[in-house]
Design a protein around this motif. Structure first.
Motif: not given
Ligand code: ADP
Length: 645
Positions: A550, A553-554, A579, A584, A592, A597-600, A608-609, A611-612
């Motif tokens: 993540n 990725k973010f 990071d 967020i 999250i 649940q995803r924000l972007n 897929t939302g 991971g966390l």
């Molecule tokens: P995914 O990565 O598949 O979207 P996650 O459950 O890992 O799903 O994350 C959920 C959401 O949390 C992400 O879609 C993102 O919006 C936010 N997020 C997770 N990790 C980070 C990060 N390191 N920096 C910013 N936003 C994050």
């Protein structure tokens, strides 16, 4: 020519009765002290009864024989010796006075001479016999008196000696003030103990009135006088109170008065025995204070406290909390035992535990026991403790009981709910697993046919159709991703045994596995030597991989810098993955971690939302917590805790 011997024989053989009669009459008329004493003591009833007559006659016969055979002096000596050795029953050696002897001999002589005229024919004979008899009597009397003096002197010396010994003994007693006072309370003697305790030297105090030993209050109340009065009337008085030393200091005293009387029963004075018992009183007072303190502790603590007698197991103490718990007043409980109050089965259980405590001489802890009280059934956590005497023998049993009914109910309810939750969770997971697993099959069919459609009919139909086919391919891909994530999520709870994990190795491996992504993003991942933790290696690897993934990725426009750290605090490790990415918004910090649940947008940040939510589940499986601290545009810091084992 008649001799003394003939006269004596004549008296013994022919006139013994007459002689006895004269002798007794004489003694009776002479008022001899020893004779009176013999009568007083009841050794003879009176001088004129038959037994006394017979006894006197026998002893006169013996006496006459001793004169006749010349053994009179040695017999006198022998009988006096017996008496001197205190071997004559009834009369003590110091009870005879020389005058007694003189008088008795005189009575005897008079009685004998009274019969002389009946025996002799001429005055010449009478004179010879009289002289001879006188001579004998004088000798006997002298012998007797000499012996008497000797014996009495001895007695006197012994008495003096023992008086002196007693005086010295009293003198040297240090712990007791022992002294004499006159009937009106003036000091007559003084010992070392009195000097020690009261502080006066003998010459300072002899002759003084006893009120100097009393406090002003007592003097005002007339206590010195009333003590003397009571002791005089009862012969004895034991009392306790404050007394005053010469230097004004007060001490708590135990005092015994004993009245002393002379032979005429007249009060001669008192002996006074005083002991300083301030220390004993102090410790008795201290003990009382401690007892009061313990009492108030016992009465006010919220737990039931009781004490039972080790033999009978009857209650000897009970506190307020106990009364409240059982709904029975203390007065009804004391002196009774468990069988008087509780159902047999319970009472047997309680007393069984009591006996175990008393025989093992060790504390017994009963985490939960039911008890039927007037307020219904309650549950107690009870501790029973043996109370031993100084020789290690149990005398009491102390019991402390906490009413755990509410706690027990709450625990049972919690257990029930947890059980219910676990059941529904397991069901849900099974459902998720089965569903995602079973969905894969039809999905594979759909996606392979959609792909077939795409490869065969793309560009053969119209523009719209091309677009629809693309959507369908995309959708099925996405669905596969989702289903795979769901499968992954439901696998977290598959229980695998924990093991020691070297986190540095784990991170090294992750870096190796994610090489492509790292190179592509230009990320810098830094960490120092990480601690070892106890857990599921695969899951912990997945946790770090998700967070690092993540973080890469973010990322924003900058090259990702990822710092992994650990800190030990309050028995836990706190791990962090920080990071410098897009961050967020605060309001999403909790959201999250929820599944899907995803924000972007998916276009820019695929995913897929899930991971966390997997991370959360992994951390919780290891007994920890996960959270995020972040600022949009600046970066995020993910934290999670794992217990130090
Ligand atoms: P995914 O990565 O598949 O979207 P996650 O459950 O890992 O799903 O994350 C959920 C959401 O949390 C992400 O879609 C993102 O919006 C936010 N997020 C997770 N990790 C980070 C990060 N390191 N920096 C910013 N936003 C994050």
């Amino acid at each position: 020519m008649k001799t003394l011997e003939d006269f004596v024989r004549y008296l013994r053989d022919e006139r013994l009765k007459d002689l006895t009669k004269f002798y007794i009459d004489k003694i009776g008329s002479m008022d001899i002290p020893i004779v009176k004493r013999v009568i007083e003591k009841g050794m003879i009833k009176n001088l004129y009864d038959e037994t006394t007559f017979k006894m006197t006659m026998d002893s006169l016969a013996k006496f006459l024989s001793s004169v006749q055979d010349g053994t009179m002096i040695s017999n006198t000596r022998a009988s006096l010796k017996l008496w001197a050795e205190n071997k004559v029953p009834g009369i003590g050696r110091d009870e005879i006075h020389p005058s007694d002897l003189v008088l008795i001999y005189a009575a005897q002589k008079t009685a004998i001479f009274h019969l002389l005229p009946d025996f002799v024919k001429s005055s010449g004979e009478a004179i010879t016999i009289t002289e001879e008899l006188e001579g004998l009597y004088t000798l006997a009397q002298d012998t007797a008196i000499q012996m008497l003096f000797k014996v009495q002197k001895e007695t006197e010396e012994k008495l003096k000696e023992s008086e002196e010994k007693f005086r010295l003994m009293v003198q040297n007693i240090k712990d007791y003030a022992i002294f004499m006072i006159t009937p009106d309370g003036h000091v007559q003697s003084w010992n070392e103990g009195a000097e020690n305790i009261k502080g006066y030297k003998a010459d300072e105090i002899l002759g003084k009135y006893i009120s100097v030993f009393y406090t002003n209050d007592d003097i005002k109340k007339g206590i010195p006088e009333s003590n003397l009065k009571i002791a005089g009337e009862n012969g004895h008085l034991e009392t306790e109170g404050w007394r005053v030393r010469k230097n004004g200091e007060k001490f708590w005293a135990n005092i015994i008065y004993t009245a002393l009387y002379d032979e005429k029963k007249k009060l001669k004075g008192f002996s006074k025995l005083t002991r300083d018992i301030t220390k004993q009183k102090q410790s008795a007072d201290d003990l009382k204070a401690i007892n009061n303190f313990l009492d108030s502790v016992l009465e006010n603590i919220p737990n039931m406290v009781f004490v039972k007698d080790a033999e009978s197991l009857n209650f000897v103490r009970f506190n307020k909390a106990g009364e409240r718990l059982l709904g029975t007043p203390k007065a009804e409980l004391l002196g009774k035992n468990d069988h008087d109050f509780f159902p047999k089965e319970q009472a047997d259980f309680f007393t069984g535990k009591d006996r175990a405590v008393l025989s093992q001489l060790d504390i017994v802890d009963i985490p939960e026991e039911p008890i039927d009280t007037k307020n219904g059934r309650r549950w107690l956590h009870t501790r029973k403790i043996p109370i031993l005497n100084s020789s290690g023998h149990p005398v009491y049993l102390l019991g402390i009981s906490e009413d755990v009914t509410e706690m027990r109910n709450a625990k049972l309810e919690l257990e029930r709910k947890t059980h219910e939750l676990m059941r529904s969770n397991t069901e849900l997971e099974q459902f998720a697993y089965v569903a995602s697993h079973d969905l894969q099959e039809p999905l594979r069919t759909v996606s392979s046919y959609v792909q077939l459609l795409a490869s065969r009919y793309k560009d053969k139909l119209d523009e719209d159709a091309n677009e629809f086919i693309d959507f369908a391919v995309d959708g099925s891909k996405r669905m596969r991703q989702l289903i795979n994530s769901l499968l992954e999520y439901s696998r977290v709870n598959r229980i695998k045994p924990f093991e020691w994990i070297n986190l540095t190795d784990v991170l090294d491996e992750i870096k190796h596995d994610m090489k492509e992504q790292i190179e592509e993003s230009g990320a810098i991942i830094s960490y120092k030597k990480m601690p070892e933790i106890y857990g599921d290696t695969v899951l912990i690897g997945q946790l770090f991989q998700n967070l690092i993934g993540n973080a890469m990725k973010f990322r924003g426009s900058k090259k990702p810098e990822i710092r992994i750290g650990s800190e030990r605090k309050n028995g836990e490790f706190i791990f962090s993955v920080k990071d410098n990415g897009i961050g967020i918004p605060k309001e999403y910090s909790d959201k999250i971690f929820v599944i899907f649940q995803r924000l972007n947008g998916r276009e820019k940040y695929p995913g897929t939302g899930i991971g966390l939510s997997i991370c959360k589940k992994i951390v919780e499986r290891h007994g920890g917590k996960i959270w995020v601290e972040s600022e949009p545009e600046k970066g995020s810091a993910f934290y999670f805790t794992i217990k130090v084992t």
